[in-house]
Design an enzyme around this catalytic site. Structure first.
Site, PDB file in Angstrom:
ATOM      1  N   HIS A  82      16.798  10.124  15.615  1.00 42.58           N
ATOM      2  CA  HIS A  82      17.922  10.964  15.191  1.00 42.58           C
ATOM      3  C   HIS A  82      17.732  11.369  13.727  1.00 42.58           C
ATOM      4  CE1 HIS A  82      20.941   9.786  18.547  1.00 42.58           C
ATOM      5  NE2 HIS A  82      19.704   9.500  18.929  1.00 42.58           N
ATOM      6  N   GLU A 116      19.275  13.484  11.804  1.00 41.48           N
ATOM      7  CA  GLU A 116      20.423  13.964  11.021  1.00 41.48           C
ATOM      8  C   GLU A 116      20.993  12.887  10.101  1.00 41.48           C
ATOM      9  OE1 GLU A 116      22.371  11.380  13.655  1.00 41.48           O
ATOM     10  OE2 GLU A 116      20.733  12.777  14.040  1.00 41.48           O
ATOM     11  N   CYS A 131      15.800  12.859  21.063  1.00 37.05           N
ATOM     12  CA  CYS A 131      16.123  11.680  21.870  1.00 37.05           C
ATOM     13  C   CYS A 131      16.045  12.007  23.363  1.00 37.05           C
ATOM     14  CB  CYS A 131      17.483  11.125  21.454  1.00 37.05           C
ATOM     15  SG  CYS A 131      17.659   9.353  21.792  1.00 37.05           S
TER      16      CYS A 131
END
Length: 384
Positions: free
Chosen positions: A355, A357, A272
């Site tokens: 993102h 995760e 990001c």
């Protein structure tokens, strides 16, 4: 015009558009950039994600707070958003993990909320006019004209460095796993942990946990750390985290990235804001998106490869500014063809705009952590 009841609230945008609603959370007046998130789930993670620092977040899903708030899913120690805008919120949550209702938690965390407005109309307006500054107020003593006057003086997100507001003030070590089954440790070829330095531009807890799951142990450093401090830990890999604000204004982070790229051959991985900082360090430029990408179902890929991703950003790399002799664009956002992934051609440096995760969101992009670990494993073998 002033508010006509104790429970009234108003949302005023910088272009003069306003919405009347009702107050929840604490009463008060907060200013920030008004943005929207299209995710159906994950409101707790969004509200505590430091990437949202300084913003007023609109949730497009019509009812927020159904599962309450628990003590495990926060992405940072404190709430990050300044205010929350919803169509309706759940007064009585129902979930075995719930510790607070969203209203009680907002009062505990000093978050101003407004509900009972037409969030569909608000989002349509932001999509056509672009994200803009706004103010939520439940203060009956302030008129719309007074709010407009104060709002006119509020700074734009463009050019704003918010990293210093959210970055850790002192280094710390992280080796904790998430309690969620998906996040348990993954078996790699090497059982010796990889030594990673993470530069905290507003890092999420779940990203740290995911790195640990991929056999990393992490020293987290403040955003203003210099190359000597970073290299004093003898890292095998360096991670540039997510974070808020305009990436072009994070001058110390950009300078660090340039020095590391020029003087080292250590694997670098950016997510990001960290991805944007790496892109700028490689000669690229960024620009502000009209209304950003914030949600859980953004398709990204290139050359037939597709990932459904979780995103939260208001800026993007300008692909025309990237030197094709140095940088390869590995992923595009397939909604608008903006840059979603880059990789250096001759060094182990890469970044992704989303993102991976999966907190909140899909698991499609988890393999990027494995790529980071694989690069560290290759370096470890070459050094030996």
């Amino acid at each position: 015009m002033k508010l006509d009841s104790q429970n009234s609230a108003v949302l005023l945008l910088s272009d003069g558009t306003f919405f009347e609603g009702l107050s929840f959370g604490i009463k008060g007046t907060v200013f920030g950039e008004v943005v929207f998130n299209t995710g159906i789930t994950g409101y707790q993670e969004v509200i505590t994600d430091p990437s949202y620092f300084g913003q007023l977040v609109t949730f497009t899903y019509p009812e927020i707070g159904n599962t309450g708030i628990n003590n495990e899913d926060n992405e940072s120690e404190n709430s990050s958003v300044k205010g929350v805008i919803v169509r309706q919120y759940a007064h009585s949550p129902s979930n075995w993990r719930s510790n607070f209702s969203i209203d009680d938690w907002f009062k505990k965390e000093n978050i101003v909320g407004i509900y009972g407005i037409d969030t569909r109309a608000l989002v349509r307006h932001l999509r056509s006019s672009g994200s803009m500054n706004g103010v939520i107020s439940s203060d009956a003593n302030i008129s719309i004209l007074e709010l407009q006057s104060q709002l006119d003086r509020h700074r734009s997100m463009a050019g704003m460095n918010l990293v210093d507001e959210v970055s850790t003030k002192k280094e710390f070590f992280w080796n904790n796993l998430s309690s969620v089954e998906f996040d348990q440790r993954i078996k790699h070829k090497s059982y010796k942990p990889y030594k990673v330095v993470a530069i905290d531009f507003g890092i999420k807890k779940s990203i740290l946990e995911r790195l640990v799951a991929h056999n990393c142990e992490i020293n987290v450093l403040p955003a203003n750390s210099d190359i000597n401090k970073v290299m004093s830990f003898n890292p095998e890999g360096i991670f540039f985290s997510n974070g808020p604000g305009d990436p072009a204004s994070v001058h110390e982070g950009i300078a660090l990235a340039k020095e590391l790229i020029i003087n080292q051959s250590i694997p670098l991985f950016g997510i990001c804001l960290g991805h944007q900082i790496l892109g700028i360090a490689l000669g690229g430029k960024t620009f502000k998106l009209d209304y950003g990408h914030r949600g859980l179902n953004h398709p990204c890929g290139i050359k037939g490869r597709l990932e459904i991703t979780s995103q939260n950003h208001g800026f993007a790399l300008d692909k025309s500014s990237l030197d094709k002799r140095i940088v390869e664009i590995t992923h595009l956002n397939l909604n608008d063809k903006t840059v979603a992934g880059i990789s250096m051609l001759d060094k182990p440096v890469f970044g992704i705009q989303y993102h991976p995760e999966a907190s909140p969101g899909p698991h499609d992009a988890d393999h990027h952590f494995n790529r980071f670990v694989s690069l560290m494993e290759q370096r470890r073998k070459s050094v030996v």
